[in-house]
Design a protein around this motif. Structure first.
Motif, PDB file in Angstrom:
ATOM      1  N   THR A 100      -9.373   3.969  -3.383  1.00  0.00           N
ATOM      2  CA  THR A 100      -8.526   2.829  -3.029  1.00  0.00           C
ATOM      3  C   THR A 100      -9.316   1.634  -2.520  1.00  0.00           C
ATOM      4  OG1 THR A 100      -8.148   3.701  -0.785  1.00  0.00           O
ATOM      5  CG2 THR A 100      -6.545   4.289  -2.506  1.00  0.00           C
ATOM      6  N   LYS A 135      -0.265   4.805  -7.759  1.00  0.00           N
ATOM      7  CA  LYS A 135      -0.255   4.332  -6.371  1.00  0.00           C
ATOM      8  C   LYS A 135      -1.666   3.993  -5.916  1.00  0.00           C
ATOM      9  CE  LYS A 135       1.808   5.466  -1.903  1.00  0.00           C
ATOM     10  NZ  LYS A 135       2.578   6.475  -1.135  1.00  0.00           N
ATOM     11  N   ASP A 136      -2.652   4.750  -6.353  1.00  0.00           N
ATOM     12  CA  ASP A 136      -4.048   4.452  -6.010  1.00  0.00           C
ATOM     13  C   ASP A 136      -4.443   3.068  -6.505  1.00  0.00           C
ATOM     14  OD1 ASP A 136      -4.437   6.870  -4.782  1.00  0.00           O
ATOM     15  OD2 ASP A 136      -5.435   7.822  -6.480  1.00  0.00           O
ATOM     16  N   ARG A 137      -4.090   2.761  -7.750  1.00  0.00           N
ATOM     17  CA  ARG A 137      -4.458   1.475  -8.339  1.00  0.00           C
ATOM     18  C   ARG A 137      -3.731   0.329  -7.631  1.00  0.00           C
ATOM     19  NH1 ARG A 137      -6.519  -0.660 -13.685  1.00  0.00           N
ATOM     20  NH2 ARG A 137      -7.589   1.327 -13.810  1.00  0.00           N
ATOM     21  N   ASN A 194      -9.797   9.631  -0.891  1.00  0.00           N
ATOM     22  CA  ASN A 194      -8.794   8.570  -0.740  1.00  0.00           C
ATOM     23  C   ASN A 194      -9.466   7.229  -0.500  1.00  0.00           C
ATOM     24  OD1 ASN A 194      -5.948   7.535  -0.084  1.00  0.00           O
ATOM     25  ND2 ASN A 194      -7.170   6.924   1.681  1.00  0.00           N
ATOM     26  N   ASN A 205      -6.235  -4.026  -1.585  1.00  0.00           N
ATOM     27  CA  ASN A 205      -7.524  -4.079  -0.886  1.00  0.00           C
ATOM     28  C   ASN A 205      -8.494  -5.048  -1.550  1.00  0.00           C
ATOM     29  OD1 ASN A 205      -6.554  -2.228   0.937  1.00  0.00           O
ATOM     30  ND2 ASN A 205      -7.428  -0.458  -0.107  1.00  0.00           N
ATOM     31  N   ASP A 249      -3.765   5.052   4.650  1.00  0.00           N
ATOM     32  CA  ASP A 249      -4.196   6.030   3.665  1.00  0.00           C
ATOM     33  C   ASP A 249      -3.046   6.385   2.739  1.00  0.00           C
ATOM     34  OD1 ASP A 249      -6.756   6.188   4.540  1.00  0.00           O
ATOM     35  OD2 ASP A 249      -6.473   7.983   5.762  1.00  0.00           O
ATOM     36  N   VAL A 250      -3.363   6.517   1.450  1.00  0.00           N
ATOM     37  CA  VAL A 250      -2.360   6.968   0.495  1.00  0.00           C
ATOM     38  C   VAL A 250      -2.124   8.465   0.671  1.00  0.00           C
ATOM     39  CG1 VAL A 250      -1.793   7.192  -1.941  1.00  0.00           C
ATOM     40  CG2 VAL A 250      -2.977   5.155  -1.120  1.00  0.00           C
ATOM     41  N   ARG A 307       0.830  -1.206   0.000  1.00  0.00           N
ATOM     42  CA  ARG A 307       0.000   0.000   0.000  1.00  0.00           C
ATOM     43  C   ARG A 307       0.868   1.262   0.000  1.00  0.00           C
ATOM     44  NH1 ARG A 307      -3.085  -3.256   3.970  1.00  0.00           N
ATOM     45  NH2 ARG A 307      -5.099  -3.803   3.053  1.00  0.00           N
ATOM     46  N   ARG A 344      -7.677  12.632  -8.922  1.00  0.00           N
ATOM     47  CA  ARG A 344      -7.679  11.212  -8.573  1.00  0.00           C
ATOM     48  C   ARG A 344      -8.998  10.551  -8.966  1.00  0.00           C
ATOM     49  NH1 ARG A 344      -6.310  10.676  -2.524  1.00  0.00           N
ATOM     50  NH2 ARG A 344      -5.876   8.494  -3.023  1.00  0.00           N
ATOM     51  N   THR A 349      -2.810   0.309  -4.459  1.00  0.00           N
ATOM     52  CA  THR A 349      -3.473   0.135  -3.169  1.00  0.00           C
ATOM     53  C   THR A 349      -4.816  -0.548  -3.340  1.00  0.00           C
ATOM     54  OG1 THR A 349      -2.382   2.132  -2.340  1.00  0.00           O
ATOM     55  CG2 THR A 349      -4.280   1.334  -1.097  1.00  0.00           C
ATOM     56  N   GLU A 350      -5.546  -0.185  -4.393  1.00  0.00           N
ATOM     57  CA  GLU A 350      -6.827  -0.844  -4.652  1.00  0.00           C
ATOM     58  C   GLU A 350      -6.638  -2.341  -4.880  1.00  0.00           C
ATOM     59  OE1 GLU A 350     -10.457  -1.018  -7.928  1.00  0.00           O
ATOM     60  OE2 GLU A 350      -8.828   0.443  -8.190  1.00  0.00           O
TER      61      GLU A 350
END
Length: 507
Positions: free
Chosen positions: A350, A260-262, A346, A268, A295-296, A64, A484, A264-265
Protein backbone atom coordinates in the motif's frame (compact mmCIF):
# COMPACT_ATOMS: atom_id res chain seq x y z
CA UNK A 1 -5.10 42.11 0.86
CA UNK A 2 -4.54 38.36 0.59
CA UNK A 3 -5.50 36.74 -2.73
CA UNK A 4 -8.75 34.79 -2.81
CA UNK A 5 -8.05 31.10 -3.26
CA UNK A 6 -10.27 28.51 -4.93
CA UNK A 7 -9.56 24.82 -4.52
CA UNK A 8 -10.54 22.93 -7.67
CA UNK A 9 -11.38 19.27 -6.99
CA UNK A 10 -11.43 18.05 -10.58
CA UNK A 11 -13.04 14.77 -11.55
CA UNK A 12 -11.28 11.56 -12.48
CA UNK A 13 -13.55 8.72 -11.41
CA UNK A 14 -12.09 6.81 -8.49
CA UNK A 15 -8.71 8.35 -9.28
CA UNK A 16 -9.93 11.04 -6.86
CA UNK A 17 -8.64 8.69 -4.14
CA UNK A 18 -5.27 10.25 -5.08
CA UNK A 19 -6.87 13.69 -4.66
CA UNK A 20 -7.84 12.75 -1.10
CA UNK A 21 -4.19 12.03 -0.30
CA UNK A 22 -3.24 15.47 -1.60
CA UNK A 23 -5.93 17.00 0.63
CA UNK A 24 -4.32 15.33 3.64
CA UNK A 25 -1.13 17.23 2.83
CA UNK A 26 -2.57 20.56 1.69
CA UNK A 27 -5.18 20.94 4.40
CA UNK A 28 -3.61 19.23 7.42
CA UNK A 29 0.15 19.12 6.95
CA UNK A 30 0.57 22.46 5.15
CA UNK A 31 -2.45 24.09 6.80
CA UNK A 32 -3.62 25.76 3.57
CA UNK A 33 -6.88 27.70 3.68
CA UNK A 34 -9.29 28.18 0.77
CA UNK A 35 -12.06 30.71 0.28
CA UNK A 36 -14.00 28.56 -2.15
CA UNK A 37 -14.01 24.92 -3.26
CA UNK A 38 -15.39 23.67 -6.58
CA UNK A 39 -15.90 20.02 -7.54
CA UNK A 40 -17.06 18.13 -10.59
CA UNK A 41 -17.61 14.45 -11.33
CA UNK A 42 -15.73 12.22 -8.83
CA UNK A 43 -14.34 15.26 -7.03
CA UNK A 44 -17.80 15.86 -5.52
CA UNK A 45 -17.24 12.91 -3.19
CA UNK A 46 -14.32 14.69 -1.55
CA UNK A 47 -16.19 18.00 -1.49
CA UNK A 48 -19.17 16.38 0.26
CA UNK A 49 -16.88 15.07 3.00
CA UNK A 50 -15.18 18.45 3.23
CA UNK A 51 -18.54 20.22 3.59
CA UNK A 52 -19.52 18.05 6.52
CA UNK A 53 -16.42 19.13 8.41
CA UNK A 54 -13.97 16.29 7.76
CA UNK A 55 -10.30 17.28 7.59
CA UNK A 56 -7.90 16.12 4.89
CA UNK A 57 -6.65 13.07 6.77
CA UNK A 58 -10.19 11.94 7.58
CA UNK A 59 -11.10 12.19 3.90
CA UNK A 60 -7.95 10.27 2.91
CA UNK A 61 -8.68 7.61 5.55
CA UNK A 62 -12.24 7.25 4.22
CA UNK A 63 -10.78 6.27 0.85
CA UNK A 64 -8.22 4.00 2.50
CA UNK A 65 -11.13 2.13 4.10
CA UNK A 66 -12.99 1.89 0.79
CA UNK A 67 -13.23 -1.51 -0.89
CA UNK A 68 -14.12 -0.80 -4.54
CA UNK A 69 -15.77 -4.20 -4.84
CA UNK A 70 -18.38 -3.03 -2.33
CA UNK A 71 -19.49 -0.35 -4.78
CA UNK A 72 -20.35 -2.71 -7.64
CA UNK A 73 -24.00 -3.25 -8.49
CA UNK A 74 -24.96 -4.62 -11.91
CA UNK A 75 -28.13 -3.22 -13.49
CA UNK A 76 -29.48 -6.73 -14.09
CA UNK A 77 -33.02 -5.71 -15.05
CA UNK A 78 -31.65 -3.47 -17.80
CA UNK A 79 -29.04 -5.86 -19.23
CA UNK A 80 -31.73 -8.09 -20.72
CA UNK A 81 -32.51 -5.15 -23.04
CA UNK A 82 -29.04 -5.58 -24.55
CA UNK A 83 -28.29 -2.58 -26.80
CA UNK A 84 -31.25 -0.68 -25.37
CA UNK A 85 -30.18 -1.05 -21.72
CA UNK A 86 -30.20 2.20 -19.79
CA UNK A 87 -26.90 1.37 -18.07
CA UNK A 88 -24.54 -1.48 -17.24
CA UNK A 89 -24.40 -0.70 -13.51
CA UNK A 90 -26.17 1.33 -10.86
CA UNK A 91 -24.81 3.34 -7.93
CA UNK A 92 -27.09 1.53 -5.48
CA UNK A 93 -24.14 -0.33 -3.91
CA UNK A 94 -22.35 2.95 -3.33
CA UNK A 95 -25.44 4.28 -1.58
CA UNK A 96 -25.77 1.14 0.55
CA UNK A 97 -22.15 0.19 1.25
CA UNK A 98 -19.71 3.02 0.50
CA UNK A 99 -21.48 6.19 1.62
CA UNK A 100 -21.94 4.77 5.15
CA UNK A 101 -18.21 3.94 5.29
CA UNK A 102 -17.53 7.59 4.49
CA UNK A 103 -20.07 8.65 7.11
CA UNK A 104 -21.90 11.09 4.84
CA UNK A 105 -24.17 13.26 6.95
CA UNK A 106 -26.55 15.31 4.80
CA UNK A 107 -27.70 17.50 7.66
CA UNK A 108 -24.12 18.65 8.23
CA UNK A 109 -23.45 19.00 4.51
CA UNK A 110 -26.53 21.12 3.90
CA UNK A 111 -25.72 23.33 6.89
CA UNK A 112 -22.10 23.81 5.84
CA UNK A 113 -20.76 27.35 5.90
CA UNK A 114 -18.10 26.47 3.33
CA UNK A 115 -18.40 28.42 0.09
CA UNK A 116 -18.63 25.44 -2.21
CA UNK A 117 -19.96 24.62 -5.67
CA UNK A 118 -21.05 21.18 -6.88
CA UNK A 119 -21.40 20.75 -10.65
CA UNK A 120 -24.02 18.55 -12.28
CA UNK A 121 -25.37 18.50 -15.84
CA UNK A 122 -29.08 19.11 -16.24
CA UNK A 123 -29.78 17.07 -19.35
CA UNK A 124 -33.34 18.35 -19.56
CA UNK A 125 -32.11 21.93 -19.91
CA UNK A 126 -28.77 21.02 -21.53
CA UNK A 127 -26.76 23.11 -19.08
CA UNK A 128 -24.43 22.76 -16.11
CA UNK A 129 -26.08 23.53 -12.80
CA UNK A 130 -23.94 24.77 -9.93
CA UNK A 131 -25.32 23.71 -6.56
CA UNK A 132 -24.55 25.07 -3.11
CA UNK A 133 -24.20 22.69 -0.12
CA UNK A 134 -27.70 23.65 1.06
CA UNK A 135 -29.14 22.30 -2.21
CA UNK A 136 -27.30 19.01 -2.12
CA UNK A 137 -28.67 15.61 -1.16
CA UNK A 138 -27.77 12.01 -1.89
CA UNK A 139 -29.65 11.97 -5.21
CA UNK A 140 -27.81 15.04 -6.48
CA UNK A 141 -24.47 13.57 -5.33
CA UNK A 142 -25.21 10.41 -7.31
CA UNK A 143 -26.29 12.51 -10.30
CA UNK A 144 -22.94 14.34 -10.21
CA UNK A 145 -21.12 11.06 -10.97
CA UNK A 146 -23.70 9.31 -13.19
CA UNK A 147 -21.70 8.60 -16.33
CA UNK A 148 -24.00 7.75 -19.25
CA UNK A 149 -24.06 4.04 -20.20
CA UNK A 150 -22.28 3.05 -17.00
CA UNK A 151 -24.89 4.44 -14.60
CA UNK A 152 -28.49 5.52 -15.15
CA UNK A 153 -29.38 9.21 -15.12
CA UNK A 154 -31.00 10.55 -11.97
CA UNK A 155 -34.43 12.17 -12.20
CA UNK A 156 -35.05 14.92 -9.66
CA UNK A 157 -38.11 17.21 -9.65
CA UNK A 158 -39.00 16.17 -13.17
CA UNK A 159 -35.50 16.95 -14.53
CA UNK A 160 -32.87 14.47 -15.78
CA UNK A 161 -29.34 14.83 -14.42
CA UNK A 162 -25.99 13.25 -15.34
CA UNK A 163 -22.27 13.77 -14.69
CA UNK A 164 -21.01 17.18 -15.86
CA UNK A 165 -17.74 15.79 -17.22
CA UNK A 166 -18.62 16.31 -20.90
CA UNK A 167 -19.06 20.03 -20.21
CA UNK A 168 -16.60 20.56 -17.36
CA UNK A 169 -14.41 18.45 -15.13
CA UNK A 170 -13.21 21.59 -13.31
CA UNK A 171 -15.48 24.63 -13.33
CA UNK A 172 -12.76 27.25 -13.47
CA UNK A 173 -15.15 29.89 -14.79
CA UNK A 174 -17.29 29.52 -11.67
CA UNK A 175 -14.27 29.93 -9.40
CA UNK A 176 -13.16 33.08 -11.25
CA UNK A 177 -16.74 34.43 -11.23
CA UNK A 178 -16.66 34.09 -7.44
CA UNK A 179 -13.57 36.27 -7.29
CA UNK A 180 -10.73 33.73 -7.19
CA UNK A 181 -7.24 35.17 -7.73
CA UNK A 182 -5.57 31.77 -7.25
CA UNK A 183 -6.77 28.42 -8.58
CA UNK A 184 -5.33 25.39 -6.77
CA UNK A 185 -6.09 22.47 -9.07
CA UNK A 186 -5.67 18.74 -8.41
CA UNK A 187 -5.86 17.07 -11.84
CA UNK A 188 -5.79 13.29 -12.43
CA UNK A 189 -7.40 12.86 -15.86
CA UNK A 190 -4.78 11.34 -18.13
CA UNK A 191 -3.38 13.41 -21.00
CA UNK A 192 -1.05 10.70 -22.35
CA UNK A 193 -0.77 10.43 -26.12
CA UNK A 194 -2.15 6.89 -26.24
CA UNK A 195 -5.16 5.55 -28.12
CA UNK A 196 -6.33 2.01 -27.45
CA UNK A 197 -9.13 0.07 -29.18
CA UNK A 198 -12.20 -1.41 -27.54
CA UNK A 199 -15.40 -0.01 -26.00
CA UNK A 200 -14.04 0.68 -22.50
CA UNK A 201 -10.84 2.32 -23.71
CA UNK A 202 -12.67 4.39 -26.32
CA UNK A 203 -15.29 5.58 -23.84
CA UNK A 204 -12.75 6.92 -21.39
CA UNK A 205 -10.56 8.34 -24.15
CA UNK A 206 -13.61 10.40 -25.16
CA UNK A 207 -13.91 11.49 -21.52
CA UNK A 208 -10.24 12.52 -21.58
CA UNK A 209 -10.80 14.41 -24.84
CA UNK A 210 -13.61 16.43 -23.32
CA UNK A 211 -12.12 16.93 -19.85
CA UNK A 212 -8.58 17.78 -20.95
CA UNK A 213 -9.81 19.81 -23.90
CA UNK A 214 -12.06 22.07 -21.82
CA UNK A 215 -9.46 22.36 -19.07
CA UNK A 216 -6.67 23.35 -21.45
CA UNK A 217 -8.96 25.86 -23.15
CA UNK A 218 -9.59 27.46 -19.73
CA UNK A 219 -5.87 27.58 -18.99
CA UNK A 220 -5.25 29.19 -22.38
CA UNK A 221 -7.81 31.90 -21.65
CA UNK A 222 -6.16 32.54 -18.29
CA UNK A 223 -2.72 32.79 -19.93
CA UNK A 224 -4.06 35.25 -22.51
CA UNK A 225 -5.74 37.26 -19.76
CA UNK A 226 -2.52 37.40 -17.73
CA UNK A 227 -0.52 38.45 -20.80
CA UNK A 228 -2.97 41.27 -21.45
CA UNK A 229 -2.81 42.40 -17.80
CA UNK A 230 1.00 42.40 -17.97
CA UNK A 231 0.80 44.56 -21.12
CA UNK A 232 -1.30 47.14 -19.27
CA UNK A 233 -4.62 46.03 -20.77
CA UNK A 234 -7.72 44.96 -18.88
CA UNK A 235 -7.77 41.32 -19.98
CA UNK A 236 -10.81 39.03 -20.01
CA UNK A 237 -11.01 38.75 -16.23
CA UNK A 238 -9.75 42.16 -15.23
CA UNK A 239 -7.13 40.80 -12.84
CA UNK A 240 -4.19 38.39 -12.82
CA UNK A 241 -5.22 34.76 -12.20
CA UNK A 242 -2.58 32.45 -10.71
CA UNK A 243 -2.90 28.72 -11.45
CA UNK A 244 -1.23 26.29 -9.05
CA UNK A 245 -1.61 22.85 -10.54
CA UNK A 246 -0.77 19.45 -9.12
CA UNK A 247 -1.18 17.00 -11.99
CA UNK A 248 -0.53 13.27 -11.72
CA UNK A 249 -0.86 10.17 -13.85
CA UNK A 250 -2.42 7.75 -11.35
CA UNK A 251 -2.26 3.99 -11.96
CA UNK A 252 -5.91 3.51 -11.04
CA UNK A 253 -8.66 3.08 -13.59
CA UNK A 254 -11.45 5.67 -13.64
CA UNK A 255 -14.05 3.02 -12.92
CA UNK A 256 -12.87 -0.57 -13.35
CA UNK A 257 -11.03 -1.48 -10.16
CA UNK A 258 -11.42 -4.35 -7.70
CA UNK A 259 -8.42 -3.85 -5.41
CA UNK A 260 -8.53 -2.28 -1.97
CA UNK A 261 -4.72 -2.40 -1.88
CA UNK A 262 -4.49 -0.42 -5.12
CA UNK A 263 -7.04 2.11 -3.86
CA UNK A 264 -5.03 2.65 -0.68
CA UNK A 265 -1.81 2.94 -2.66
CA UNK A 266 -3.41 5.68 -4.80
CA UNK A 267 -4.30 7.64 -1.65
CA UNK A 268 -0.78 7.25 -0.32
CA UNK A 269 0.68 8.27 -3.68
CA UNK A 270 -1.36 11.46 -3.33
CA UNK A 271 0.28 12.07 0.04
CA UNK A 272 3.73 11.42 -1.41
CA UNK A 273 3.24 13.62 -4.47
CA UNK A 274 1.52 16.30 -2.38
CA UNK A 275 4.54 16.55 -0.08
CA UNK A 276 6.95 16.63 -3.01
CA UNK A 277 4.88 19.33 -4.73
CA UNK A 278 4.78 21.50 -1.61
CA UNK A 279 8.56 21.29 -1.23
CA UNK A 280 9.01 22.26 -4.89
CA UNK A 281 6.69 25.23 -4.37
CA UNK A 282 8.45 26.29 -1.17
CA UNK A 283 5.34 25.59 0.94
CA UNK A 284 6.29 24.54 4.49
CA UNK A 285 4.79 21.40 6.02
CA UNK A 286 4.77 22.11 9.77
CA UNK A 287 2.54 19.11 10.48
CA UNK A 288 4.13 16.65 8.05
CA UNK A 289 3.52 13.00 8.92
CA UNK A 290 6.20 10.35 8.72
CA UNK A 291 4.22 7.51 7.20
CA UNK A 292 0.84 6.62 5.78
CA UNK A 293 -1.87 5.83 8.37
CA UNK A 294 -4.55 3.10 8.40
CA UNK A 295 -3.77 -0.54 7.70
CA UNK A 296 -5.87 -2.45 5.20
CA UNK A 297 -5.10 -5.68 7.09
CA UNK A 298 -3.98 -5.74 10.70
CA UNK A 299 -2.12 -9.08 10.79
CA UNK A 300 1.65 -8.60 10.54
CA UNK A 301 3.11 -10.75 7.77
CA UNK A 302 6.50 -10.94 6.10
CA UNK A 303 7.65 -12.19 2.72
CA UNK A 304 11.13 -12.98 1.43
CA UNK A 305 12.78 -14.35 -1.70
CA UNK A 306 16.29 -14.67 -3.10
CA UNK A 307 17.61 -13.32 -6.38
CA UNK A 308 20.85 -13.95 -8.26
CA UNK A 309 22.10 -11.67 -11.04
CA UNK A 310 25.30 -12.02 -13.07
CA UNK A 311 27.08 -9.88 -15.62
CA UNK A 312 30.05 -7.62 -16.23
CA UNK A 313 31.33 -4.28 -14.96
CA UNK A 314 33.78 -1.84 -16.48
CA UNK A 315 35.92 0.39 -14.25
CA UNK A 316 35.97 4.00 -15.44
CA UNK A 317 33.25 3.30 -18.03
CA UNK A 318 31.08 6.19 -19.19
CA UNK A 319 27.75 4.30 -19.28
CA UNK A 320 26.11 0.97 -18.61
CA UNK A 321 26.48 -0.57 -22.07
CA UNK A 322 30.13 0.39 -22.55
CA UNK A 323 30.85 -0.76 -18.99
CA UNK A 324 29.34 -4.17 -19.67
CA UNK A 325 31.27 -4.46 -22.95
CA UNK A 326 34.52 -3.41 -21.28
CA UNK A 327 33.93 -5.77 -18.37
CA UNK A 328 33.30 -8.66 -20.73
CA UNK A 329 36.54 -7.87 -22.59
CA UNK A 330 38.56 -7.51 -19.37
CA UNK A 331 36.87 -10.54 -17.72
CA UNK A 332 35.56 -8.37 -14.90
CA UNK A 333 32.61 -10.51 -13.86
CA UNK A 334 30.22 -9.26 -11.18
CA UNK A 335 27.37 -11.13 -9.51
CA UNK A 336 25.01 -10.51 -6.63
CA UNK A 337 23.16 -13.04 -4.51
CA UNK A 338 20.47 -11.21 -2.58
CA UNK A 339 17.63 -11.90 -0.19
CA UNK A 340 14.80 -9.38 -0.32
CA UNK A 341 12.85 -9.09 2.95
CA UNK A 342 9.42 -7.46 3.08
CA UNK A 343 8.75 -6.75 6.75
CA UNK A 344 5.01 -6.08 6.70
CA UNK A 345 3.28 -7.05 3.48
CA UNK A 346 0.42 -4.60 4.11
CA UNK A 347 2.91 -1.76 4.41
CA UNK A 348 4.72 -2.91 1.28
CA UNK A 349 1.77 -3.22 -1.07
CA UNK A 350 0.00 0.00 0.00
CA UNK A 351 3.01 2.33 0.03
CA UNK A 352 3.90 3.85 -3.37
CA UNK A 353 7.60 3.27 -2.59
CA UNK A 354 7.06 -0.52 -2.23
CA UNK A 355 10.26 -0.59 -0.18
CA UNK A 356 12.01 -3.59 1.34
CA UNK A 357 15.45 -4.44 2.77
CA UNK A 358 18.18 -6.51 1.15
CA UNK A 359 20.89 -8.76 2.56
CA UNK A 360 23.40 -10.82 0.61
CA UNK A 361 26.71 -10.57 -1.23
CA UNK A 362 28.38 -8.74 -4.10
CA UNK A 363 31.03 -10.83 -5.85
CA UNK A 364 33.69 -9.28 -8.08
CA UNK A 365 37.34 -10.35 -8.25
CA UNK A 366 38.50 -6.75 -8.87
CA UNK A 367 36.81 -5.69 -5.61
CA UNK A 368 38.20 -8.47 -3.48
CA UNK A 369 35.92 -11.39 -4.24
CA UNK A 370 32.71 -12.06 -2.32
CA UNK A 371 31.75 -9.07 -0.15
CA UNK A 372 28.90 -8.88 2.35
CA UNK A 373 26.14 -6.30 1.90
CA UNK A 374 26.10 -4.28 5.12
CA UNK A 375 22.86 -2.47 4.23
CA UNK A 376 20.54 -2.86 1.29
CA UNK A 377 17.36 -1.24 0.00
CA UNK A 378 14.92 -2.42 -2.67
CA UNK A 379 11.91 -0.74 -4.31
CA UNK A 380 9.53 -2.73 -6.47
CA UNK A 381 7.78 -1.12 -9.46
CA UNK A 382 7.99 2.54 -8.45
CA UNK A 383 5.73 4.63 -10.70
CA UNK A 384 7.46 7.24 -12.83
CA UNK A 385 5.82 10.44 -14.08
CA UNK A 386 4.08 8.26 -16.66
CA UNK A 387 2.42 5.55 -14.54
CA UNK A 388 2.80 2.99 -17.34
CA UNK A 389 6.56 3.21 -16.81
CA UNK A 390 8.08 1.88 -13.60
CA UNK A 391 11.43 1.09 -12.05
CA UNK A 392 12.79 -1.52 -9.68
CA UNK A 393 15.49 0.12 -7.58
CA UNK A 394 18.47 -1.43 -5.77
CA UNK A 395 20.94 0.21 -3.38
CA UNK A 396 23.61 -1.95 -1.73
CA UNK A 397 26.29 -0.78 0.73
CA UNK A 398 29.46 -2.88 0.97
CA UNK A 399 33.24 -2.55 1.19
CA UNK A 400 36.06 -3.84 -1.02
CA UNK A 401 39.09 -5.83 0.14
CA UNK A 402 40.75 -2.59 1.35
CA UNK A 403 37.69 -1.62 3.44
CA UNK A 404 36.83 1.16 1.00
CA UNK A 405 33.13 1.96 1.29
CA UNK A 406 31.18 1.36 -1.91
CA UNK A 407 27.58 1.58 -3.10
CA UNK A 408 26.07 -0.53 -5.85
CA UNK A 409 23.05 1.34 -7.13
CA UNK A 410 20.92 0.14 -10.02
CA UNK A 411 17.53 0.01 -11.65
CA UNK A 412 15.41 -2.18 -13.88
CA UNK A 413 13.45 -0.19 -16.46
CA UNK A 414 9.89 -1.46 -16.85
CA UNK A 415 8.30 -0.02 -19.98
CA UNK A 416 6.53 -1.44 -23.01
CA UNK A 417 8.78 -0.97 -26.02
CA UNK A 418 8.11 -2.55 -29.45
CA UNK A 419 8.41 -6.33 -29.39
CA UNK A 420 8.25 -8.70 -26.43
CA UNK A 421 10.50 -7.05 -23.84
CA UNK A 422 8.88 -8.06 -20.53
CA UNK A 423 11.52 -10.72 -19.77
CA UNK A 424 14.42 -8.43 -20.59
CA UNK A 425 12.98 -5.51 -18.62
CA UNK A 426 12.30 -7.48 -15.45
CA UNK A 427 15.65 -9.33 -15.43
CA UNK A 428 18.14 -6.62 -16.50
CA UNK A 429 19.75 -4.37 -13.89
CA UNK A 430 21.64 -1.28 -15.07
CA UNK A 431 24.13 -0.55 -12.31
CA UNK A 432 26.80 1.85 -11.11
CA UNK A 433 29.35 1.41 -8.35
CA UNK A 434 29.90 4.61 -6.40
CA UNK A 435 32.60 5.53 -3.94
CA UNK A 436 31.28 5.81 -0.38
CA UNK A 437 27.98 4.78 1.14
CA UNK A 438 25.68 7.09 -0.80
CA UNK A 439 22.11 7.65 0.41
CA UNK A 440 19.18 7.88 -1.99
CA UNK A 441 19.03 11.18 -3.83
CA UNK A 442 22.75 11.96 -3.60
CA UNK A 443 24.08 9.92 -6.53
CA UNK A 444 24.70 12.97 -8.72
CA UNK A 445 27.43 14.29 -6.40
CA UNK A 446 29.11 10.91 -5.87
CA UNK A 447 32.24 9.56 -7.57
CA UNK A 448 31.39 6.75 -9.98
CA UNK A 449 34.11 4.13 -10.27
CA UNK A 450 32.39 1.53 -12.45
CA UNK A 451 29.28 0.80 -14.53
CA UNK A 452 27.78 -2.30 -16.03
CA UNK A 453 24.81 -4.59 -16.54
CA UNK A 454 23.84 -7.74 -14.66
CA UNK A 455 20.91 -10.03 -15.40
CA UNK A 456 18.89 -12.90 -14.01
CA UNK A 457 19.59 -16.01 -16.06
CA UNK A 458 16.77 -18.46 -16.79
CA UNK A 459 17.84 -21.21 -14.38
CA UNK A 460 18.49 -18.67 -11.63
CA UNK A 461 14.98 -17.30 -12.18
CA UNK A 462 13.45 -20.78 -11.94
CA UNK A 463 15.32 -21.28 -8.66
CA UNK A 464 14.16 -17.87 -7.45
CA UNK A 465 10.55 -19.00 -7.77
CA UNK A 466 11.22 -21.75 -5.20
CA UNK A 467 12.59 -19.32 -2.59
CA UNK A 468 9.45 -17.34 -1.73
CA UNK A 469 8.59 -17.60 1.95
CA UNK A 470 5.97 -15.90 4.11
CA UNK A 471 5.39 -15.65 7.85
CA UNK A 472 2.24 -14.67 9.71
CA UNK A 473 -0.02 -15.62 12.61
CA UNK A 474 -2.12 -18.08 10.63
CA UNK A 475 -2.00 -20.08 7.43
CA UNK A 476 -4.70 -17.81 6.00
CA UNK A 477 -2.60 -14.73 6.81
CA UNK A 478 0.45 -16.25 5.14
CA UNK A 479 -1.55 -17.22 2.06
CA UNK A 480 -3.06 -13.73 1.92
CA UNK A 481 0.41 -12.16 2.08
CA UNK A 482 1.60 -14.25 -0.88
CA UNK A 483 -1.57 -13.49 -2.85
CA UNK A 484 -1.36 -9.75 -2.20
CA UNK A 485 2.28 -9.65 -3.26
CA UNK A 486 1.41 -11.63 -6.39
CA UNK A 487 -1.45 -9.29 -7.27
CA UNK A 488 0.82 -6.30 -6.81
CA UNK A 489 3.52 -7.82 -9.02
CA UNK A 490 1.21 -8.94 -11.80
CA UNK A 491 -0.88 -5.78 -11.57
CA UNK A 492 2.14 -3.54 -12.05
CA UNK A 493 3.19 -5.61 -15.05
CA UNK A 494 -0.32 -5.13 -16.43
CA UNK A 495 0.05 -1.35 -16.03
CA UNK A 496 3.10 -1.47 -18.30
CA UNK A 497 2.33 -4.25 -20.76
CA UNK A 498 -1.45 -4.85 -20.66
CA UNK A 499 -2.74 -1.36 -21.46
CA UNK A 500 -4.24 -2.56 -24.73
CA UNK A 501 -6.72 -4.61 -22.68
CA UNK A 502 -7.34 -2.05 -19.93
CA UNK A 503 -5.27 1.05 -19.21
CA UNK A 504 -4.45 -0.09 -15.66
CA UNK A 505 -4.81 -3.34 -13.81
CA UNK A 506 -8.14 -3.84 -12.00
CA UNK A 507 -6.39 -6.03 -9.39
Amino acid sequence: MSPKRSLILAGGGIKVAFQAGVLQVWLDEAGLKFDHVDAASGGVFNLAMLCQGMNGTEIADAWRRTDPKEGISVNAKELIKLLYAESLFTIDAYRKNVFPVWGLDWTKIQQSQLEASFNVFNFSRKEVEVLAPAQMNEDFLVACVSLPMWFPPVRINGQTYIDSVYMTDANIDEAIRRGADELWVIWTVSDKDEWHPGFVATYFQIIETSADGHYKASLKRIAENNAAIAAGQRGEYGRHIEVKELKADVALHYLVDLSKDRMTEAVNLGVKRGREWCREQGIPLPNEGHDYPVDVHEAHTTLSFTETMKGHVGFGAADFESGAAQGRKDHNDLSVHLTVMVDGVNRFVTRPEHDATITGTVSCKALGGKREVSEGHFNLFVDQTNASQKRMLYRLFFTDANDRKLTLTGFKEIRDDPGFDLWKDTTTLFMNILEGHIPEGEDAGATRIASGIITIHLFDFLHQLTTFRTTGPTLADRASAMARFGRLFLGKLWDAYGRGVLSTSPF
